[in-house]
Design an enzyme around this catalytic site. Structure first.
Site, PDB file in Angstrom:
ATOM      1  N   LYS A   1       0.882  -1.185   0.000  1.00 47.65           N
ATOM      2  CA  LYS A   1       0.000   0.000   0.000  1.00 47.65           C
ATOM      3  C   LYS A   1       0.913   1.226   0.000  1.00 47.65           C
ATOM      4  O   LYS A   1       1.216   1.805   1.049  1.00 47.65           O
ATOM      5  CB  LYS A   1      -0.904  -0.058   1.236  1.00 47.65           C
ATOM      6  CG  LYS A   1      -2.288   0.469   1.000  1.00 47.65           C
ATOM      7  CD  LYS A   1      -3.219   0.071   2.122  1.00 47.65           C
ATOM      8  CE  LYS A   1      -4.354   1.040   2.317  1.00 47.65           C
ATOM      9  NZ  LYS A   1      -5.209   1.276   1.166  1.00 47.65           N
TER      10      LYS A   1
HETATM   11  C1  LIG Z   1      -6.171  -0.496  -4.074  1.00 50.97           C
HETATM   12  C2  LIG Z   1      -6.917  -1.157  -2.959  1.00 50.97           C
HETATM   13  N1  LIG Z   1      -7.403  -2.400  -3.148  1.00 50.97           N
HETATM   14  C3  LIG Z   1      -8.089  -3.046  -2.182  1.00 50.97           C
HETATM   15  C4  LIG Z   1      -8.314  -2.457  -0.949  1.00 50.97           C
HETATM   16  C5  LIG Z   1      -9.029  -3.229   0.121  1.00 50.97           C
HETATM   17  O1  LIG Z   1      -8.116  -3.677   1.094  1.00 50.97           O
HETATM   18  P1  LIG Z   1      -8.573  -3.925   2.587  1.00 50.97           P
HETATM   19  O2  LIG Z   1      -9.715  -4.861   2.527  1.00 50.97           O
HETATM   20  O3  LIG Z   1      -7.401  -4.531   3.256  1.00 50.97           O
HETATM   21  O4  LIG Z   1      -8.952  -2.616   3.153  1.00 50.97           O
HETATM   22  C6  LIG Z   1      -7.848  -1.172  -0.716  1.00 50.97           C
HETATM   23  C7  LIG Z   1      -8.107  -0.513   0.569  1.00 50.97           C
HETATM   24  O5  LIG Z   1      -7.270  -0.347   1.363  1.00 50.97           O
HETATM   25  C8  LIG Z   1      -7.107  -0.515  -1.732  1.00 50.97           C
HETATM   26  O6  LIG Z   1      -6.612   0.721  -1.541  1.00 50.97           O
END
Ligand SMILES: Cc1ncc(COP(=O)(O)O)c(C=O)c1O
Length: 316
Positions: free
Chosen positions: A157
């Site tokens: 991230k």
């Molecule tokens: C690009 C992206 N994909 C998927 C997610 C979903 O991830 P999570 O379920 O861990 O929040 C997020 C959110 O954080 C994201 O920014």
């Protein structure tokens, strides 16, 4: 949006106004930061704030930091303790969103990842919905492609990579859609701008595999478990063609921010009946009960803030 009252900044909790960085800060220029997004759910009946799967979130956060060569003396447990101190200081009795951020604090010119000094900050704010309509989004397939693992790894991230998400989201919204669905370099579905994607087709739930340049979502894994174990729907992780989504019976986004959002139209084509389908509806109900700490079987995913030491979220 309300600002936080406090922040964990340079090793301690300080008033939010003191959590400031200089304009030369490395990450501000080069996108060399990593972050997380976690939700806390207030349970009125229990007078308790439950943080959803904090250990898993902090494990991914530390993994993202590792991709950018950041070394921290913190463990998932240590970060959870810091977070709980922050939430207690904020004294939240409402749903909240938590944002850990790791960044290179050096005030220098020079693009690189080595010989730099990472810092950690955490803030939290009261938070409701992330998208306008969780019960019926009209989305579009973006003309922007998802960053590839050998460009900027989507499984981390990484702050800089969110330019990719922002380009897709703004184009979609300026064209009148609620969200963007982004394809990878092969032309297969990757994910939304900040959420993972599922379709239901012929009774089976399908979601892109982690090798299709998605963020390895914690909600995605939660949803896979709930679909299989509570709703009785088989889940396949496999590449999804663009035209398959137009023929899906149901589709939804999932993520910490979006939670579970039904997609009822894609590029002006109704998904299934054009209304939220039965699997999505049942999943949403189960998910909201689980995250708010109302399902005994899944209480180990919900870490209570207001009772001494943090409870353990289950290691994945
Ligand atoms: C690009 C992206 N994909 C998927 C997610 C979903 O991830 P999570 O379920 O861990 O929040 C997020 C959110 O954080 C994201 O920014």
């Amino acid at each position: 949006m309300a600002l936080p009252n406090f922040a964990f900044f340079r090793g301690r909790i300080v008033p939010y106004g003191e959590a400031k960085v200089g304009v030369m800060t490395h990450t501000l220029h080069y996108g060399t930061g990593v972050f997380g997004g976690i939700r806390g759910y207030w349970n009125e009946d229990e007078n308790q704030l439950f943080v959803f799967r904090p250990h898993e979130h902090f494990r991914r956060f530390l993994g993202s930091a590792k991709l950018l060569c950041m070394e921290f003396p913190y463990s998932e447990e240590g970060l959870t303790r810091i977070l709980f101190d922050l939430l207690k200081t904020e004294n939240f009795r409402t749903d909240c969103y938590i944002r850990p951020l790791a960044y290179y604090a050096d005030e220098i010119i020079g693009v690189r990842l080595h010989d730099l000094h990472p810092e950690l900050a955490i803030i939290s704010i009261p938070f409701g919905s992330y998208v306008d309509d969780e019960e019926g989004l009209h989305i579009t397939v973006s003309s922007w492609r998802r960053v590839d693992d050998n460009m900027i790894p989507a499984r981390g991230k990484i702050t800089g990579a969110y330019v990719n998400s922002a380009l897709a989201k703004t184009d979609a919204q300026r064209s009148g859609f609620g969200e963007a669905l982004v394809l990878n370099q092969d032309g297969h579905i990757s994910e939304g701008s900040a959420e993972n994607f599922f379709i239901i087709r012929r009774g089976v739930a399908c979601t892109p595999p982690v090798t299709d340049n998605i963020l390895e979502g914690i909600t995605r894994r939660t949803v896979m478990d709930l679909l299989r174990d509570e709703i009785g729907v088989e889940v396949e992780e496999r590449a999804i063609d663009r035209t398959e989504i137009y023929l899906a019976d149901e589709a939804f986004f999932c993520g910490t921010g979006v939670q579970i959002a039904a997609i009822t139209k894609i590029d002006h084509r109704p998904v299934g009946s054009g209304r939220m389908g039965p699997v999505t509806a049942q999943l949403r109900k189960t998910y909201f009960d689980v995250v708010r700490g109302r399902v005994a079987k899944y209480l180990h995913w919900c870490a209570p803030v207001y009772q001494g030491a943090p409870a353990a979220g289950t290691p994945a």
